[in-house]
Each structure stands twice: as C-alpha cells, then as structure tokens.
Design a protein around this motif. Structure first.
Motif, mmCIF file in Angstrom:
data_model
loop_
_atom_site.group_PDB
_atom_site.id
_atom_site.type_symbol
_atom_site.label_atom_id
_atom_site.label_comp_id
_atom_site.label_asym_id
_atom_site.label_seq_id
_atom_site.Cartn_x
_atom_site.Cartn_y
_atom_site.Cartn_z
ATOM 1 N N ALA A 133 0.832 -1.208 0.000
ATOM 2 C CA ALA A 133 0.000 0.000 0.000
ATOM 3 C C ALA A 133 0.864 1.255 0.000
ATOM 4 O O ALA A 133 0.563 2.227 -0.696
ATOM 5 C CB ALA A 133 -0.933 -0.006 1.198
ATOM 6 N N ARG A 134 1.930 1.243 0.766
ATOM 7 C CA ARG A 134 2.824 2.406 0.820
ATOM 8 C C ARG A 134 3.494 2.622 -0.527
ATOM 9 O O ARG A 134 3.655 3.753 -0.980
ATOM 10 C CB ARG A 134 3.876 2.195 1.906
ATOM 11 C CG ARG A 134 4.772 3.399 2.095
ATOM 12 C CD ARG A 134 5.701 3.231 3.258
ATOM 13 N NE ARG A 134 4.917 3.089 4.466
ATOM 14 C CZ ARG A 134 5.302 2.365 5.514
ATOM 15 N NH1 ARG A 134 6.428 1.719 5.484
ATOM 16 N NH2 ARG A 134 4.553 2.295 6.575
ATOM 17 N N SER A 135 3.880 1.549 -1.186
ATOM 18 C CA SER A 135 4.505 1.662 -2.501
ATOM 19 C C SER A 135 3.546 2.295 -3.496
ATOM 20 O O SER A 135 3.928 3.156 -4.278
ATOM 21 C CB SER A 135 4.930 0.279 -2.995
ATOM 22 O OG SER A 135 5.415 0.352 -4.312
ATOM 23 N N ARG A 136 2.285 1.883 -3.467
ATOM 24 C CA ARG A 136 1.294 2.454 -4.379
ATOM 25 C C ARG A 136 1.045 3.920 -4.077
ATOM 26 O O ARG A 136 0.876 4.727 -4.981
ATOM 27 C CB ARG A 136 -0.003 1.661 -4.299
ATOM 28 C CG ARG A 136 0.126 0.290 -4.913
ATOM 29 C CD ARG A 136 -1.194 -0.444 -4.950
ATOM 30 N NE ARG A 136 -0.979 -1.812 -5.351
ATOM 31 C CZ ARG A 136 -1.169 -2.863 -4.567
ATOM 32 N NH1 ARG A 136 -1.608 -2.693 -3.337
ATOM 33 N NH2 ARG A 136 -0.942 -4.073 -5.000
ATOM 34 N N ARG A 137 1.024 4.274 -2.790
ATOM 35 C CA ARG A 137 0.826 5.683 -2.429
ATOM 36 C C ARG A 137 2.004 6.515 -2.906
ATOM 37 O O ARG A 137 1.836 7.629 -3.389
ATOM 38 C CB ARG A 137 0.660 5.823 -0.918
ATOM 39 C CG ARG A 137 -0.658 5.335 -0.386
ATOM 40 C CD ARG A 137 -0.867 5.736 1.055
ATOM 41 N NE ARG A 137 0.190 5.319 1.943
ATOM 42 C CZ ARG A 137 0.176 4.210 2.669
ATOM 43 N NH1 ARG A 137 -0.847 3.391 2.609
ATOM 44 N NH2 ARG A 137 1.179 3.916 3.462
ATOM 45 N N THR A 138 3.213 5.972 -2.783
ATOM 46 C CA THR A 138 4.401 6.705 -3.205
ATOM 47 C C THR A 138 4.382 6.929 -4.706
ATOM 48 O O THR A 138 4.665 8.023 -5.184
ATOM 49 C CB THR A 138 5.675 5.938 -2.802
ATOM 50 O OG1 THR A 138 5.675 5.776 -1.389
ATOM 51 C CG2 THR A 138 6.926 6.682 -3.221
ATOM 52 N N GLU A 139 4.026 5.897 -5.476
ATOM 53 C CA GLU A 139 3.950 6.062 -6.924
ATOM 54 C C GLU A 139 2.887 7.074 -7.310
ATOM 55 O O GLU A 139 3.059 7.835 -8.250
ATOM 56 C CB GLU A 139 3.660 4.719 -7.595
ATOM 57 C CG GLU A 139 4.857 3.811 -7.665
ATOM 58 C CD GLU A 139 4.532 2.498 -8.362
ATOM 59 O OE1 GLU A 139 3.392 2.334 -8.830
ATOM 60 O OE2 GLU A 139 5.425 1.655 -8.429
ATOM 61 N N ALA A 140 1.797 7.096 -6.589
ATOM 62 C CA ALA A 140 0.734 8.044 -6.900
ATOM 63 C C ALA A 140 1.192 9.475 -6.667
ATOM 64 O O ALA A 140 0.788 10.389 -7.383
ATOM 65 C CB ALA A 140 -0.503 7.744 -6.052
ATOM 66 N N ARG A 141 2.061 9.680 -5.687
ATOM 67 C CA ARG A 141 2.522 11.038 -5.390
ATOM 68 C C ARG A 141 3.700 11.445 -6.243
ATOM 69 O O ARG A 141 3.858 12.607 -6.588
ATOM 70 C CB ARG A 141 2.917 11.147 -3.919
ATOM 71 C CG ARG A 141 1.727 10.992 -2.990
ATOM 72 C CD ARG A 141 2.094 11.286 -1.589
ATOM 73 N NE ARG A 141 2.321 12.722 -1.481
ATOM 74 C CZ ARG A 141 2.834 13.298 -0.419
ATOM 75 N NH1 ARG A 141 3.167 12.595 0.622
ATOM 76 N NH2 ARG A 141 3.009 14.599 -0.385
ATOM 77 N N THR A 142 4.590 10.501 -6.593
ATOM 78 C CA THR A 142 5.810 10.848 -7.307
ATOM 79 C C THR A 142 5.798 10.458 -8.761
ATOM 80 O O THR A 142 6.591 10.961 -9.539
ATOM 81 C CB THR A 142 7.034 10.190 -6.647
ATOM 82 O OG1 THR A 142 6.884 8.770 -6.711
ATOM 83 C CG2 THR A 142 7.191 10.640 -5.219
ATOM 84 N N GLY A 143 4.932 9.550 -9.146
ATOM 85 C CA GLY A 143 4.881 9.090 -10.524
ATOM 86 C C GLY A 143 5.781 7.887 -10.742
ATOM 87 O O GLY A 143 6.495 7.450 -9.847
ATOM 88 N N THR A 144 5.735 7.382 -11.921
ATOM 89 C CA THR A 144 6.553 6.226 -12.295
ATOM 90 C C THR A 144 7.706 6.712 -13.160
ATOM 91 O O THR A 144 7.723 7.871 -13.594
ATOM 92 C CB THR A 144 5.701 5.210 -13.067
ATOM 93 O OG1 THR A 144 5.221 5.825 -14.257
ATOM 94 C CG2 THR A 144 4.525 4.712 -12.245
ATOM 95 N N PRO A 145 8.663 5.852 -13.464
ATOM 96 C CA PRO A 145 9.769 6.282 -14.333
ATOM 97 C C PRO A 145 9.304 6.779 -15.693
ATOM 98 O O PRO A 145 9.949 7.616 -16.307
ATOM 99 C CB PRO A 145 10.617 5.013 -14.471
ATOM 100 C CG PRO A 145 10.346 4.242 -13.226
ATOM 101 C CD PRO A 145 8.903 4.520 -12.896
ATOM 102 N N ASP A 146 8.151 6.292 -16.148
ATOM 103 C CA ASP A 146 7.633 6.752 -17.436
ATOM 104 C C ASP A 146 7.196 8.218 -17.395
ATOM 105 O O ASP A 146 7.057 8.857 -18.434
ATOM 106 C CB ASP A 146 6.448 5.890 -17.871
ATOM 107 C CG ASP A 146 6.864 4.449 -18.098
ATOM 108 O OD1 ASP A 146 8.053 4.217 -18.402
ATOM 109 O OD2 ASP A 146 6.006 3.560 -17.955
ATOM 110 N N ASP A 147 6.965 8.746 -16.214
ATOM 111 C CA ASP A 147 6.523 10.126 -16.076
ATOM 112 C C ASP A 147 7.670 11.133 -16.127
ATOM 113 O O ASP A 147 7.441 12.324 -16.031
ATOM 114 C CB ASP A 147 5.772 10.324 -14.762
ATOM 115 C CG ASP A 147 4.444 9.601 -14.749
ATOM 116 O OD1 ASP A 147 3.876 9.395 -15.841
ATOM 117 O OD2 ASP A 147 3.978 9.247 -13.659
ATOM 118 N N SER A 148 8.894 10.665 -16.276
ATOM 119 C CA SER A 148 10.028 11.587 -16.238
ATOM 120 C C SER A 148 9.985 12.592 -17.377
ATOM 121 O O SER A 148 10.448 13.722 -17.227
ATOM 122 C CB SER A 148 11.345 10.810 -16.255
ATOM 123 O OG SER A 148 11.457 10.089 -17.472
#
Length: 66
Positions: free
Chosen positions: A38-53
């Motif tokens: 759950a924490r990993s998903r929350r972190t991705e939601a706030r910071t984005g994925t590598p594709d969002d660079s």
C-alpha cells in the motif's frame, strides 16, 4: 487465493509481531507485506513512475512567430 509458506528466523518473526501488534507470525507478516504494498502504491501516486520523467523535464520548444 493460493497460500505460500515462507520460513523466517524466529527473532525476525517476533520483531514483526511486535511491530504489527499481531498475535501470531502469519498475521504479522501479512500485515507488514500489505502495508508495504500500500505504501509503494501511495508513493507512486505522489511521485509518478519512471515513465513520467518526460513530463517533469520539459524541453524548450522554439517559439515561432507567424
């Protein structure tokens, strides 16, 4: 849902039980893993994925006047 059996060191299992407040090692490990996911998903939601660079590094397009 299929179950998986994992062997852990007794000290590690006790530490996990103490951290999670669970009464048995099985529940403790399950709680810790679910929280981690759950924490990993929350972190991705706030910071984005590598594709969002690309979104974060905007290239300066030449301004054309016409």
């Amino acid at each position: 849902m299929p179950k998986v059996t994992v062997s852990l060191d007794a000290d590690l299992a006790i530490d996990v039980m103490m951290l999670s407040g669970a009464a048995n090692p099985q529940d403790a490990v399950e709680l810790i893993v679910r929280d981690y996911l759950a924490r990993s998903r929350r972190t991705e939601a706030r910071t984005g994925t590598p594709d969002d660079s690309a979104r974060l590094t905007r290239e300066q397009r030449p301004h054309t006047e016409g």
